[in-house]
Write a protein that holds these residues in place. Structure first.
Motif, PDB file in Angstrom:
ATOM      1  N   SER A 188      46.399  24.675  80.748  1.00 12.60           N
ATOM      2  CA  SER A 188      47.472  22.998  81.608  1.00 12.60           C
ATOM      3  C   SER A 188      48.269  23.574  79.980  1.00 12.60           C
ATOM      4  N   ALA A 189      47.675  23.782  78.763  1.00 12.33           N
ATOM      5  CA  ALA A 189      48.360  23.565  77.568  1.00 12.33           C
ATOM      6  C   ALA A 189      49.137  23.814  77.048  1.00 12.33           C
ATOM      7  N   LYS A 190      48.920  25.154  77.882  1.00 13.16           N
ATOM      8  CA  LYS A 190      49.360  27.316  77.123  1.00 13.16           C
ATOM      9  C   LYS A 190      51.143  26.866  77.957  1.00 13.16           C
ATOM     10  N   LEU A 191      50.712  26.250  78.885  1.00  8.38           N
ATOM     11  CA  LEU A 191      51.555  26.781  80.601  1.00  8.38           C
ATOM     12  C   LEU A 191      52.768  25.430  80.651  1.00  8.38           C
ATOM     13  N   SER A 192      53.970  25.732  80.899  1.00 11.64           N
ATOM     14  CA  SER A 192      55.349  25.202  81.399  1.00 11.64           C
ATOM     15  C   SER A 192      55.163  24.426  82.454  1.00 11.64           C
ATOM     16  N   ASP A 193      56.078  23.589  82.740  1.00 10.82           N
ATOM     17  CA  ASP A 193      55.782  22.660  82.920  1.00 10.82           C
ATOM     18  C   ASP A 193      56.204  23.357  84.321  1.00 10.82           C
ATOM     19  N   LYS A 194      56.679  24.862  84.905  1.00 13.10           N
ATOM     20  CA  LYS A 194      57.016  24.546  86.049  1.00 13.10           C
ATOM     21  C   LYS A 194      56.336  26.239  86.070  1.00 13.10           C
ATOM     22  N   ASP A 195      55.469  26.545  85.325  1.00  4.60           N
ATOM     23  CA  ASP A 195      54.327  27.774  85.536  1.00  4.60           C
ATOM     24  C   ASP A 195      53.428  26.650  86.067  1.00  4.60           C
ATOM     25  N   TYR A 196      53.161  25.376  85.293  1.00  8.76           N
ATOM     26  CA  TYR A 196      51.592  24.712  86.087  1.00  8.76           C
ATOM     27  C   TYR A 196      51.830  24.000  87.588  1.00  8.76           C
ATOM     28  N   ALA A 197      53.088  23.676  87.734  1.00 10.01           N
ATOM     29  CA  ALA A 197      53.783  23.195  89.279  1.00 10.01           C
ATOM     30  C   ALA A 197      53.885  24.282  90.189  1.00 10.01           C
ATOM     31  N   LYS A 198      54.063  25.299  89.887  1.00  8.32           N
ATOM     32  CA  LYS A 198      53.587  27.292  90.571  1.00  8.32           C
ATOM     33  C   LYS A 198      52.349  27.116  91.260  1.00  8.32           C
ATOM     34  N   GLU A 199      51.809  27.380  90.091  1.00 10.81           N
ATOM     35  CA  GLU A 199      50.234  27.667  90.007  1.00 10.81           C
ATOM     36  C   GLU A 199      49.053  26.898  90.699  1.00 10.81           C
ATOM     37  N   LEU A 200      49.902  25.213  90.377  1.00 10.92           N
ATOM     38  CA  LEU A 200      49.032  24.208  91.694  1.00 10.92           C
ATOM     39  C   LEU A 200      49.053  23.975  92.670  1.00 10.92           C
ATOM     40  N   SER A 201      50.947  24.344  93.245  1.00  7.70           N
ATOM     41  CA  SER A 201      51.715  24.095  93.887  1.00  7.70           C
ATOM     42  C   SER A 201      50.572  25.508  95.119  1.00  7.70           C
ATOM     43  N   GLU A 202      50.480  26.762  94.353  1.00  7.70           N
ATOM     44  CA  GLU A 202      49.955  27.605  95.431  1.00  7.70           C
ATOM     45  C   GLU A 202      48.855  27.429  95.773  1.00  7.70           C
ATOM     46  N   ILE A 203      47.795  26.734  95.208  1.00  4.50           N
ATOM     47  CA  ILE A 203      46.563  26.628  94.160  1.00  4.50           C
ATOM     48  C   ILE A 203      46.618  25.646  96.048  1.00  4.50           C
ATOM     49  N   THR A 204      46.176  24.084  95.949  1.00  7.34           N
ATOM     50  CA  THR A 204      47.299  23.591  97.282  1.00  7.34           C
ATOM     51  C   THR A 204      46.875  24.435  97.948  1.00  7.34           C
ATOM     52  N   ARG A 205      47.963  25.016  98.363  1.00  2.00           N
ATOM     53  CA  ARG A 205      48.556  25.840  99.564  1.00  2.00           C
ATOM     54  C   ARG A 205      47.868  26.748 100.429  1.00  2.00           C
ATOM     55  N   ASP A 206      47.048  27.178  99.388  1.00  3.56           N
ATOM     56  CA  ASP A 206      46.081  28.914  99.429  1.00  3.56           C
ATOM     57  C   ASP A 206      44.695  27.447 100.087  1.00  3.56           C
ATOM     58  N   PHE A 207      44.336  26.630  99.760  1.00  3.04           N
ATOM     59  CA  PHE A 207      43.042  25.641 100.422  1.00  3.04           C
ATOM     60  C   PHE A 207      43.787  25.179 101.896  1.00  3.04           C
ATOM     61  N   LEU A 208      44.742  24.946 102.090  1.00  7.70           N
ATOM     62  CA  LEU A 208      45.261  23.971 103.049  1.00  7.70           C
ATOM     63  C   LEU A 208      45.351  25.228 104.054  1.00  7.70           C
ATOM     64  N   SER A 209      45.964  26.718 103.531  1.00  2.06           N
ATOM     65  CA  SER A 209      46.166  27.564 104.534  1.00  2.06           C
ATOM     66  C   SER A 209      44.717  27.696 105.616  1.00  2.06           C
ATOM     67  N   THR A 210      43.491  28.027 104.424  1.00  2.00           N
ATOM     68  CA  THR A 210      42.476  28.244 105.258  1.00  2.00           C
ATOM     69  C   THR A 210      41.440  27.375 105.476  1.00  2.00           C
ATOM     70  N   ARG A 211      41.606  26.741 105.312  1.00  2.00           N
ATOM     71  CA  ARG A 211      41.359  25.136 105.923  1.00  2.00           C
ATOM     72  C   ARG A 211      41.808  24.594 106.871  1.00  2.00           C
ATOM     73  N   PHE A 212      43.164  25.087 108.012  1.00  2.00           N
ATOM     74  CA  PHE A 212      44.258  24.652 108.643  1.00  2.00           C
ATOM     75  C   PHE A 212      44.071  25.772 109.091  1.00  2.00           C
ATOM     76  N   LYS A 213      43.855  26.880 108.675  1.00  2.00           N
ATOM     77  CA  LYS A 213      44.113  28.072 109.615  1.00  2.00           C
ATOM     78  C   LYS A 213      45.791  28.534 110.027  1.00  2.00           C
ATOM     79  N   LYS A 214      46.122  28.163 109.416  1.00  2.00           N
ATOM     80  CA  LYS A 214      47.979  27.959 109.649  1.00  2.00           C
ATOM     81  C   LYS A 214      48.584  29.024 107.973  1.00  2.00           C
ATOM     82  N   ASN A 215      49.466  29.234 108.021  1.00  5.46           N
ATOM     83  CA  ASN A 215      49.680  29.559 107.051  1.00  5.46           C
ATOM     84  C   ASN A 215      50.759  28.864 106.107  1.00  5.46           C
TER      85      ASN A 215
END
Length: 167
Positions: free
Chosen positions: A75-102
């Motif tokens: 995270s120290a090497k990433l800009s705020d936008k890149d960090y936010a983008k990756e964390l959002s993607e990780i969270t959405r992947d988790f929720l998509s798998t957990r609830f079987k909904k895109n």
């Protein structure tokens, strides 16, 4: 040598009768297990499917935690936008798998409503609050991702980064 010899009793190896008893016991156990499965197959299948789903959720959680830890290390090497983008993607992947909904195509402000709708609005209050917290985090991450980087609110502070990734 061509004479008939007297009949001898069969040769018994010591313990061989116990071996036969043990084999008979295991055969009886197998027959009982087969009969049980025959009469309770729906229940067994249901329990097996529940176990598989639980294992899938555990695997999804472990993968998500691993990804967040990896993200925090770099995270120290990433800009705020890149960090936010990756964390959002990780969270959405988790929720998509957990609830079987895109969840990737759902607007961040509607994620809580979408999850509650999957359960026909019957979730307990603490779960509803948790989904609202996740939704609020995703809204904040979207703001950082899509805003102009000159704005003060478009940057994540160190405390925000650690708080968000601890959720």
């Amino acid at each position: 040598n061509n004479e008939l010899r007297p009949i001898k009793a069969p040769l018994l190896i010591p313990g061989s009768t116990w071996l036969i008893y043990v084999l008979i016991f295991f055969c009886i156990l197998l027959i009982i297990a087969f009969i049980y499965l025959l009469f309770h197959s729906k229940k067994v299948i249901s329990n097996w499917n529940a176990y598989r789903i639980k294992q899938k959720y555990k695997k999804n959680l472990k993968k998500t935690i691993k990804c967040i830890k990896k993200l925090n290390k770099k995270s120290a090497k990433l800009s705020d936008k890149d960090y936010a983008k990756e964390l959002s993607e990780i969270t959405r992947d988790f929720l998509s798998t957990r609830f079987k909904k895109n969840i990737h195509s759902v607007v961040s402000s509607k994620i809580s409503e979408e999850i509650n709708g999957l359960f026909l609005d019957s979730l307990p209050e603490n779960i509803v609050e948790a989904t609202e917290n996740i939704s609020n985090v995703l809204i904040r991450l979207d703001y950082v991702k899509f805003s102009n980087s000159q704005e003060e609110n478009a940057k994540l502070s160190f405390v925000e980064r650690s708080d968000i990734s601890n959720i």
